[in-house]
Write a protein that holds these residues in place. Structure first.
Motif, PDB file in Angstrom:
ATOM      1  N   ASN A   3       9.868   9.916  13.234  1.00 36.54           N
ATOM      2  CA  ASN A   3      10.620   8.934  14.275  1.00 36.54           C
ATOM      3  C   ASN A   3      10.650   7.390  13.355  1.00 36.54           C
ATOM      4  O   ASN A   3       9.685   6.963  13.166  1.00 36.54           O
ATOM      5  CB  ASN A   3       9.614   8.752  15.284  1.00 36.54           C
ATOM      6  N   PRO A   4      11.997   6.899  13.379  1.00 35.27           N
ATOM      7  CA  PRO A   4      12.077   5.911  12.512  1.00 35.27           C
ATOM      8  C   PRO A   4      11.576   4.393  12.976  1.00 35.27           C
ATOM      9  O   PRO A   4      11.274   3.616  12.421  1.00 35.27           O
ATOM     10  CB  PRO A   4      13.823   5.725  12.239  1.00 35.27           C
ATOM     11  N   LEU A   5      11.232   4.675  14.366  1.00 30.79           N
ATOM     12  CA  LEU A   5      10.767   3.477  15.291  1.00 30.79           C
ATOM     13  C   LEU A   5       9.133   3.419  15.384  1.00 30.79           C
ATOM     14  O   LEU A   5       8.473   2.528  15.889  1.00 30.79           O
ATOM     15  CB  LEU A   5      11.414   3.653  16.803  1.00 30.79           C
ATOM     16  N   ALA A   6       8.629   4.411  14.755  1.00 24.57           N
ATOM     17  CA  ALA A   6       7.113   4.610  15.141  1.00 24.57           C
ATOM     18  C   ALA A   6       6.463   3.791  14.067  1.00 24.57           C
ATOM     19  O   ALA A   6       6.859   3.490  12.765  1.00 24.57           O
ATOM     20  CB  ALA A   6       6.706   6.148  14.751  1.00 24.57           C
ATOM     21  N   ARG A   7       5.229   3.101  14.375  1.00 28.91           N
ATOM     22  CA  ARG A   7       4.402   2.503  13.444  1.00 28.91           C
ATOM     23  C   ARG A   7       3.633   3.504  12.702  1.00 28.91           C
ATOM     24  O   ARG A   7       3.007   4.295  13.155  1.00 28.91           O
ATOM     25  CB  ARG A   7       3.384   1.547  14.332  1.00 28.91           C
ATOM     26  N   VAL A   8       3.382   3.191  11.417  1.00 27.85           N
ATOM     27  CA  VAL A   8       3.006   4.252  10.644  1.00 27.85           C
ATOM     28  C   VAL A   8       1.578   3.553  10.040  1.00 27.85           C
ATOM     29  O   VAL A   8       1.481   2.313   9.470  1.00 27.85           O
ATOM     30  CB  VAL A   8       3.826   4.225   9.077  1.00 27.85           C
ATOM     31  N   ALA A   9       0.649   4.488  10.356  1.00 29.51           N
ATOM     32  CA  ALA A   9      -0.834   4.032   9.730  1.00 29.51           C
ATOM     33  C   ALA A   9      -1.359   4.984   8.849  1.00 29.51           C
ATOM     34  O   ALA A   9      -1.344   6.272   9.000  1.00 29.51           O
ATOM     35  CB  ALA A   9      -1.714   3.796  11.098  1.00 29.51           C
ATOM     36  N   VAL A  10      -2.065   4.466   7.687  1.00 29.27           N
ATOM     37  CA  VAL A  10      -2.485   5.335   6.572  1.00 29.27           C
ATOM     38  C   VAL A  10      -3.841   5.077   6.739  1.00 29.27           C
ATOM     39  O   VAL A  10      -4.599   4.063   6.877  1.00 29.27           O
ATOM     40  CB  VAL A  10      -2.028   4.901   5.317  1.00 29.27           C
ATOM     41  N   VAL A  11      -4.769   6.158   6.731  1.00 29.27           N
ATOM     42  CA  VAL A  11      -6.199   6.315   6.885  1.00 29.27           C
ATOM     43  C   VAL A  11      -6.733   6.983   5.548  1.00 29.27           C
ATOM     44  O   VAL A  11      -6.441   8.198   5.460  1.00 29.27           O
ATOM     45  CB  VAL A  11      -6.818   6.965   8.171  1.00 29.27           C
ATOM     46  N   THR A  12      -7.343   6.214   4.704  1.00 31.86           N
ATOM     47  CA  THR A  12      -8.116   6.901   3.544  1.00 31.86           C
ATOM     48  C   THR A  12      -9.325   7.356   4.004  1.00 31.86           C
ATOM     49  O   THR A  12      -9.847   7.063   5.036  1.00 31.86           O
ATOM     50  CB  THR A  12      -8.244   6.026   2.287  1.00 31.86           C
ATOM     51  N   GLY A  13      -9.867   8.411   3.305  1.00 35.84           N
ATOM     52  CA  GLY A  13     -11.106   8.947   3.627  1.00 35.84           C
ATOM     53  C   GLY A  13     -11.157   9.770   5.012  1.00 35.84           C
ATOM     54  O   GLY A  13     -12.275   9.861   5.698  1.00 35.84           O
ATOM     55  N   ALA A  14      -9.869  10.255   5.270  1.00 39.79           N
ATOM     56  CA  ALA A  14      -9.523  10.642   6.793  1.00 39.79           C
ATOM     57  C   ALA A  14     -10.326  12.115   7.003  1.00 39.79           C
ATOM     58  O   ALA A  14     -10.486  12.316   8.124  1.00 39.79           O
ATOM     59  CB  ALA A  14      -8.146  10.843   6.964  1.00 39.79           C
ATOM     60  N   GLY A  15     -10.878  12.554   6.045  1.00 38.26           N
ATOM     61  CA  GLY A  15     -11.673  13.872   6.283  1.00 38.26           C
ATOM     62  C   GLY A  15     -13.208  13.822   6.549  1.00 38.26           C
ATOM     63  O   GLY A  15     -13.896  14.702   7.156  1.00 38.26           O
ATOM     64  N   GLY A  16     -13.484  12.604   6.643  1.00 31.56           N
ATOM     65  CA  GLY A  16     -14.893  12.228   6.862  1.00 31.56           C
ATOM     66  C   GLY A  16     -15.113  11.889   8.539  1.00 31.56           C
ATOM     67  O   GLY A  16     -14.208  11.730   9.170  1.00 31.56           O
ATOM     68  N   GLY A  17     -16.367  11.608   8.881  1.00 31.60           N
ATOM     69  CA  GLY A  17     -16.843  11.220  10.344  1.00 31.60           C
ATOM     70  C   GLY A  17     -15.989   9.922  10.744  1.00 31.60           C
ATOM     71  O   GLY A  17     -15.521   9.919  11.692  1.00 31.60           O
ATOM     72  N   ASP A  39     -10.081  15.707  -0.381  1.00 29.34           N
ATOM     73  CA  ASP A  39     -10.133  16.948  -0.036  1.00 29.34           C
ATOM     74  C   ASP A  39      -9.107  17.109   1.182  1.00 29.34           C
ATOM     75  O   ASP A  39      -9.152  16.907   2.178  1.00 29.34           O
ATOM     76  CB  ASP A  39     -11.591  16.952   0.828  1.00 29.34           C
ATOM     77  N   ARG A  40      -8.087  17.848   0.590  1.00 31.41           N
ATOM     78  CA  ARG A  40      -7.079  18.081   1.511  1.00 31.41           C
ATOM     79  C   ARG A  40      -7.299  18.802   2.817  1.00 31.41           C
ATOM     80  O   ARG A  40      -6.913  18.795   3.960  1.00 31.41           O
ATOM     81  CB  ARG A  40      -5.544  18.665   0.836  1.00 31.41           C
ATOM     82  N   ALA A  41      -8.175  20.058   2.540  1.00 31.29           N
ATOM     83  CA  ALA A  41      -8.653  20.835   3.321  1.00 31.29           C
ATOM     84  C   ALA A  41      -9.161  20.226   4.482  1.00 31.29           C
ATOM     85  O   ALA A  41      -9.194  20.403   5.509  1.00 31.29           O
ATOM     86  CB  ALA A  41      -9.437  22.048   2.829  1.00 31.29           C
ATOM     87  N   ALA A  42     -10.258  19.041   4.098  1.00 27.39           N
ATOM     88  CA  ALA A  42     -11.073  18.431   5.204  1.00 27.39           C
ATOM     89  C   ALA A  42      -9.797  17.498   5.863  1.00 27.39           C
ATOM     90  O   ALA A  42      -9.940  17.499   7.389  1.00 27.39           O
ATOM     91  CB  ALA A  42     -11.799  17.519   4.367  1.00 27.39           C
ATOM     92  N   ALA A  43      -8.975  17.237   5.554  1.00 25.20           N
ATOM     93  CA  ALA A  43      -7.849  16.254   6.166  1.00 25.20           C
ATOM     94  C   ALA A  43      -7.251  16.991   7.030  1.00 25.20           C
ATOM     95  O   ALA A  43      -6.540  16.680   8.242  1.00 25.20           O
ATOM     96  CB  ALA A  43      -7.121  15.402   5.240  1.00 25.20           C
TER      97      ALA A  43
END
Length: 256
Positions: A3-17, A39-43
């Motif tokens: 969606n070109p109108l969507a706001r994009v958010a990047v979260v690092t450590g996304a596999g954690g609590g 750890d891609r599997a965790a994400a």
């Protein structure tokens, strides 16, 4: 489909609590969330668990935040897919528990690399995107330890350094329309803390933390996620260079 109108958010450590809770709240707020973890599997597992709660289907990418080439490849891929980056949440973190006298130098280096160098590399790589779009937001996950040395030396030092970095980011990136803030939680019950080598009595630790806080309760991951989501959004459009403590009041000096 993107969606070109969507706001994009990047979260690092996304596999954690914490990272997973942050990703969920950002997704519910309407962001196109990019879950990043070494750890891609965790994400992937997190993406599967929050997919039905997000307005847009989350995306999963892997990267090593301590490696400049890996970080640049990540930002290049985000640019290719979305052409923008509205919120960067630096949630990836490590803590090696050891007293200063016995602290291995390798543990110090790893802590500084992940907790401080990683956010710097990501922000540096994202500057061209932010300059082009004239806006952006950075939220760094610090810790209450930055004000009182309540954790081990390397972790406390890294989180204090991250606050300093956040304030410098706010000054340097402000003319580009980019805000930078930090969220500083106290102890949060997550797998990250439950698996610490120095934790032998989790129930007792929680009881001590609850008694220590003026609100007499523990901070939950969703509390941190709500603070991050607010700072990442336009609702905080004139807030920059700040540290928001999510500590149930434990950042306050004790009554003596």
């Amino acid at each position: 489909m993107n969606n070109p109108l969507a706001r994009v958010a990047v979260v690092t450590g996304a596999g954690g609590g914490l990272g997973s809770a942050i990703a969920q709240e950002l997704g519910a707020d309407g962001f196109q969330v990019v879950l990043v973890d070494r750890d891609r599997a965790a994400a992937e597992a997190v993406a599967g668990s929050i997919g039905d709660k997000a307005v847009l289907q989350p995306c999963v990418l892997s990267a090593d935040v301590t490696d400049a080439e890996s970080v640049q490849a990540l930002v290049n891929e985000i640019t290719r897919r979305y052409g923008r980056l509205d919120a960067l949440v630096n949630s990836a973190g490590v803590e090696r528990v050891s007293a200063l006298e016995q602290a291995p130098e390798a543990d110090w280096d790893l802590t500084m690399d992940v907790n401080v160098k990683g956010p710097m590399l990501l922000c540096r790589a994202a500057v061209p995107l932010w300059r082009a779009q004239g806006s952006g937001s950075v939220v760094n996950i610090s810790s209450r330890a930055w004000i009182g040395g309540s954790a081990n030396s390397s972790y406390s030092a890294s989180k204090a350094a991250l606050v300093g970095l956040t304030k410098s980011m706010a000054v340097e990136l402000g003319p580009l329309g980019v805000r930078a803030n930090a969220v500083a939680p106290s102890f949060v019950r997550t797998p990250f803390n439950e698996q610490r080598s120095d934790v032998t009595d989790m129930a007792g630790m929680i009881e001590r933390y609850e008694a220590f806080t003026p609100l007499r309760r523990l901070v939950d991951p969703v509390d941190v996620a709500n603070a991050v989501t607010f700072l990442a959004s336009e609702r905080a459009r004139n807030i920059t260079g700040e540290v928001l403590h999510v500590c149930a009041g434990s950042q306050l000096p004790p009554i003596v």
